[in-house]
Design a protein around this motif. Structure first.
Motif, PDB file in Angstrom:
ATOM      1  N   GLY A 100     -73.946 -83.343   0.767  1.00  0.00           N
ATOM      2  CA  GLY A 100     -73.719 -84.697   1.271  1.00  0.00           C
ATOM      3  C   GLY A 100     -73.042 -84.695   2.618  1.00  0.00           C
ATOM      4  N   GLY A 101     -72.466 -85.798   2.955  1.00  0.00           N
ATOM      5  CA  GLY A 101     -71.773 -85.914   4.232  1.00  0.00           C
ATOM      6  C   GLY A 101     -72.691 -85.666   5.399  1.00  0.00           C
ATOM      7  N   SER A 102     -72.340 -84.737   6.249  1.00  0.00           N
ATOM      8  CA  SER A 102     -73.098 -84.522   7.487  1.00  0.00           C
ATOM      9  C   SER A 102     -74.092 -83.386   7.351  1.00  0.00           C
ATOM     10  CB  SER A 102     -72.123 -84.227   8.617  1.00  0.00           C
ATOM     11  OG  SER A 102     -71.387 -83.047   8.337  1.00  0.00           O
ATOM     12  N   ASN A 103     -74.538 -83.116   6.139  1.00  0.00           N
ATOM     13  CA  ASN A 103     -75.338 -81.914   5.948  1.00  0.00           C
ATOM     14  C   ASN A 103     -76.838 -82.118   5.955  1.00  0.00           C
ATOM     15  OD1 ASN A 103     -73.061 -80.314   5.753  1.00  0.00           O
ATOM     16  ND2 ASN A 103     -72.839 -80.733   3.583  1.00  0.00           N
ATOM     17  N   TYR A 104     -77.326 -83.343   6.144  1.00  0.00           N
ATOM     18  CA  TYR A 104     -78.762 -83.544   6.105  1.00  0.00           C
ATOM     19  C   TYR A 104     -79.373 -83.643   7.484  1.00  0.00           C
ATOM     20  CZ  TYR A 104     -77.812 -84.558   1.247  1.00  0.00           C
ATOM     21  OH  TYR A 104     -77.397 -84.468  -0.047  1.00  0.00           O
ATOM     22  N   LYS A 105     -78.564 -83.704   8.472  1.00  0.00           N
ATOM     23  CA  LYS A 105     -79.088 -83.814   9.823  1.00  0.00           C
ATOM     24  C   LYS A 105     -79.679 -82.488  10.256  1.00  0.00           C
ATOM     25  CE  LYS A 105     -74.761 -82.380  11.962  1.00  0.00           C
ATOM     26  NZ  LYS A 105     -73.652 -82.758  12.861  1.00  0.00           N
ATOM     27  N   LEU A 106     -80.548 -82.574  11.244  1.00  0.00           N
ATOM     28  CA  LEU A 106     -81.070 -81.379  11.891  1.00  0.00           C
ATOM     29  C   LEU A 106     -80.167 -81.042  13.076  1.00  0.00           C
ATOM     30  CD1 LEU A 106     -84.900 -82.147  11.985  1.00  0.00           C
ATOM     31  CD2 LEU A 106     -83.799 -80.309  10.706  1.00  0.00           C
TER      32      LEU A 106
ATOM     33  N   THR B  31     -86.087 -92.048   3.611  1.00  0.00           N
ATOM     34  CA  THR B  31     -84.965 -91.625   4.457  1.00  0.00           C
ATOM     35  C   THR B  31     -85.377 -91.685   5.917  1.00  0.00           C
ATOM     36  OG1 THR B  31     -84.263 -90.125   2.706  1.00  0.00           O
ATOM     37  CG2 THR B  31     -83.276 -89.812   4.878  1.00  0.00           C
ATOM     38  N   VAL B  32     -84.498 -92.278   6.718  1.00  0.00           N
ATOM     39  CA  VAL B  32     -84.752 -92.409   8.149  1.00  0.00           C
ATOM     40  C   VAL B  32     -83.602 -91.796   8.935  1.00  0.00           C
ATOM     41  CG1 VAL B  32     -84.887 -94.068  10.042  1.00  0.00           C
ATOM     42  CG2 VAL B  32     -86.204 -94.468   7.971  1.00  0.00           C
ATOM     43  N   TYR B  33     -83.942 -91.074   9.975  1.00  0.00           N
ATOM     44  CA  TYR B  33     -82.957 -90.450  10.861  1.00  0.00           C
ATOM     45  C   TYR B  33     -83.207 -90.936  12.294  1.00  0.00           C
ATOM     46  CZ  TYR B  33     -82.755 -87.046   6.989  1.00  0.00           C
ATOM     47  OH  TYR B  33     -82.643 -86.438   5.758  1.00  0.00           O
ATOM     48  N   GLN B  54     -76.434 -96.293   4.588  1.00  0.00           N
ATOM     49  CA  GLN B  54     -76.106 -95.266   5.576  1.00  0.00           C
ATOM     50  C   GLN B  54     -75.684 -94.000   4.857  1.00  0.00           C
ATOM     51  OE1 GLN B  54     -73.488 -96.335   8.946  1.00  0.00           O
ATOM     52  NE2 GLN B  54     -72.422 -94.402   8.577  1.00  0.00           N
ATOM     53  N   SER B  55     -76.317 -92.890   5.199  1.00  0.00           N
ATOM     54  CA  SER B  55     -76.023 -91.647   4.484  1.00  0.00           C
ATOM     55  C   SER B  55     -75.252 -90.651   5.336  1.00  0.00           C
ATOM     56  CB  SER B  55     -77.311 -90.996   4.005  1.00  0.00           C
ATOM     57  OG  SER B  55     -78.181 -90.727   5.090  1.00  0.00           O
ATOM     58  N   ASP B  56     -75.330 -90.783   6.644  1.00  0.00           N
ATOM     59  CA  ASP B  56     -74.669 -89.824   7.503  1.00  0.00           C
ATOM     60  C   ASP B  56     -74.549 -90.428   8.898  1.00  0.00           C
ATOM     61  OD1 ASP B  56     -75.307 -86.283   8.280  1.00  0.00           O
ATOM     62  OD2 ASP B  56     -73.509 -87.530   8.411  1.00  0.00           O
ATOM     63  N   LYS B  57     -73.533 -89.988   9.607  1.00  0.00           N
ATOM     64  CA  LYS B  57     -73.291 -90.518  10.936  1.00  0.00           C
ATOM     65  C   LYS B  57     -72.914 -89.371  11.851  1.00  0.00           C
ATOM     66  CE  LYS B  57     -70.849 -94.471  12.994  1.00  0.00           C
ATOM     67  NZ  LYS B  57     -69.855 -95.543  12.725  1.00  0.00           N
ATOM     68  N   GLY B  58     -73.541 -89.370  13.019  1.00  0.00           N
ATOM     69  CA  GLY B  58     -73.251 -88.311  13.973  1.00  0.00           C
ATOM     70  C   GLY B  58     -72.520 -88.882  15.170  1.00  0.00           C
ATOM     71  N   SER B  59     -72.901 -88.422  16.341  1.00  0.00           N
ATOM     72  CA  SER B  59     -72.218 -88.844  17.559  1.00  0.00           C
ATOM     73  C   SER B  59     -72.783 -90.153  18.089  1.00  0.00           C
ATOM     74  CB  SER B  59     -72.331 -87.746  18.615  1.00  0.00           C
ATOM     75  OG  SER B  59     -73.699 -87.356  18.752  1.00  0.00           O
ATOM     76  N   ILE B  60     -72.679 -91.166  17.296  1.00  0.00           N
ATOM     77  CA  ILE B  60     -73.205 -92.473  17.680  1.00  0.00           C
ATOM     78  C   ILE B  60     -72.070 -93.329  18.232  1.00  0.00           C
ATOM     79  CG2 ILE B  60     -72.968 -93.318  15.299  1.00  0.00           C
ATOM     80  CD1 ILE B  60     -75.425 -95.120  15.852  1.00  0.00           C
ATOM     81  N   PRO B  61     -72.264 -93.877  19.440  1.00  0.00           N
ATOM     82  CA  PRO B  61     -71.198 -94.715  20.025  1.00  0.00           C
ATOM     83  C   PRO B  61     -70.949 -95.962  19.174  1.00  0.00           C
ATOM     84  CG  PRO B  61     -72.858 -94.105  21.674  1.00  0.00           C
ATOM     85  CD  PRO B  61     -73.413 -93.722  20.341  1.00  0.00           C
ATOM     86  N   ASP B  62     -69.749 -96.486  19.270  1.00  0.00           N
ATOM     87  CA  ASP B  62     -69.421 -97.709  18.536  1.00  0.00           C
ATOM     88  C   ASP B  62     -70.254 -98.892  19.014  1.00  0.00           C
ATOM     89  OD1 ASP B  62     -65.867 -96.908  18.340  1.00  0.00           O
ATOM     90  OD2 ASP B  62     -67.568 -96.314  17.086  1.00  0.00           O
ATOM     91  N   ARG B  63     -70.809 -98.781  20.205  1.00  0.00           N
ATOM     92  CA  ARG B  63     -71.649 -99.860  20.750  1.00  0.00           C
ATOM     93  C   ARG B  63     -73.017 -99.925  20.062  1.00  0.00           C
ATOM     94  NH1 ARG B  63     -73.515 -98.446  25.138  1.00  0.00           N
ATOM     95  NH2 ARG B  63     -72.821 -96.281  25.250  1.00  0.00           N
ATOM     96  N   PHE B  64     -73.322 -98.868  19.318  1.00  0.00           N
ATOM     97  CA  PHE B  64     -74.608 -98.806  18.624  1.00  0.00           C
ATOM     98  C   PHE B  64     -74.396 -99.130  17.148  1.00  0.00           C
ATOM     99  CE2 PHE B  64     -76.686 -95.360  21.548  1.00  0.00           C
ATOM    100  CZ  PHE B  64     -76.404 -96.128  22.653  1.00  0.00           C
TER     101      PHE B  64
END
Lengths: 118, 113
Positions: A100-106, B31-33, B54-64
Motif C-alpha cells: 500500500g501507500g506509495s508502492n504502486y507507482k512506477l 485504477t488510474v494513475y 485516492q490510493s497514492d500521492k506523489g509530488s503533486i503540488p497543492d495547486r493540483f
C-alpha cells in the motif's frame, strides 16, 4: 525509496543488429515488477516487456528479451534484429505491488535514447 | 483494442489560469494513475485512484487536485498555473491496484505562457 539507474543516455545500432540497454535498481523489497517502456518521437508511452521478480525465467516478447539478475539488481533489455521503428527513448521502470501507500507507482529511470541507423 | 483516452491532447494556458485534464481508462480498468513528464525528463508520478478513492500521492503540488468518477474516468484540475507546469501529462490505467501493468494514454501537452 526505490531508485532506477540507466547509465547509457544514448546508444546507436545498425539496422538488423542486436543492442542491449542497461538498467540497475535499488530496493529492499523481495517482490516487485520491472518494466521497459518505449517512447518514440510521438511521445506515446508503450509497454515493451515486464518481469516479475519472483520468476527466474527471463521474459521474452518477440525481438525483445530481458536479462534479469535479481541478486545484482540488474534488468537489461536486448533488442534483436533492430528495426528503424525501434528508434525511441527507452525507460526502465520499477513497481512494488504490495504494502500500500506509495508502492504502486512506477518509478522510472532517466531513459536511454536509442537510434537505429539504416 | 480500446486504449486510454486523454483530452484535450494539447492545451495552451496563461499564467495563473486554470486547466482541467480528462482521462478515460481502458474499459474494466479500475485504477488510474497520473504522471507528469517535463521536457527531457522521465515521467514523475503525481497521484492515483483505485475504485474512485485516492490510493497514492506523489509530488503533486497543492495547486493540483484530482478525482475519479463513478464511470472510472478521472480529471486532473490545475489552478494558478505556472510556467514550470508546462509538461506532458500522462494518464495510465490498470486492472487491479498494483496487480498488472499500466497502460498509458497519448498524453496531454500543456503549455503555460
Amino acid at each position: 525509496a526505490q531508485t532506477v539507474t540507466q547509465s547509457q543516455p544514448e546508444m546507436s545500432v545498425q539496422e538488423a543488429e542486436t543492442v542491449t540497454l542497461s538498467c540497475t535498481y535499488d530496493t529492499s523489497e523481495n517482490n516487485y515488477y520491472l518494466f521497459w517502456y518505449k517512447q518514440p518521437p510521438s511521445r506515446q508511452m508503450i509497454l515493451v516487456i515486464r518481469q516479475e521478480a519472483y520468476k527466474q525465467q527471463n521474459a521474452t516478447e518477440n525481438r525483445f528479451s530481458v536479462n534479469f539478475q535479481k541478486a545484482a539488481k540488474s534488468f537489461s533489455l536486448k533488442i534483436s534484429d533492430s528495426q528503424l521503428g525501434d528508434t525511441a527513448m527507452y525507460f526502465c521502470a520499477f513497481m512494488n505491488p504490495r504494502g500500500g501507500g506509495s508502492n504502486y507507482k512506477l518509478t522510472f529511470g532517466k531513459g536511454t535514447l536509442l537510434t537505429v541507423n539504416p | 483494442a480500446a486504449g486510454v483516452i486523454q483530452s484535450p491532447r494539447h492545451l495552451i494556458k496563461e499564467k495563473r489560469e486554470t486547466a482541467t485534464l480528462k482521462c478515460y481508462p481502458i474499459p474494466r480498468h479500475d485504477t488510474v494513475y497520473w504522471y507528469q513528464q517535463g521536457p527531457g525528463q522521465d515521467p514523475q508520478f503525481l497521484i492515483s485512484f483505485y475504485e474512485k478513492m485516492q490510493s497514492d500521492k506523489g509530488s503533486i503540488p497543492d495547486r493540483f487536485s484530482a478525482q475519479q468518477f463513478s464511470d472510472y474516468h478521472s480529471e486532473l484540475n490545475m489552478s494558478s498555473l505556472e510556467l514550470g507546469d508546462s509538461a506532458l501529462y500522462f494518464c495510465a490505467s490498470s486492472f487491479g491496484q498494483g496487480k498488472a501493468e499500466q497502460y498509458f494514454g497519448p498524453g496531454t501537452r500543456l503549455t503555460v505562457t
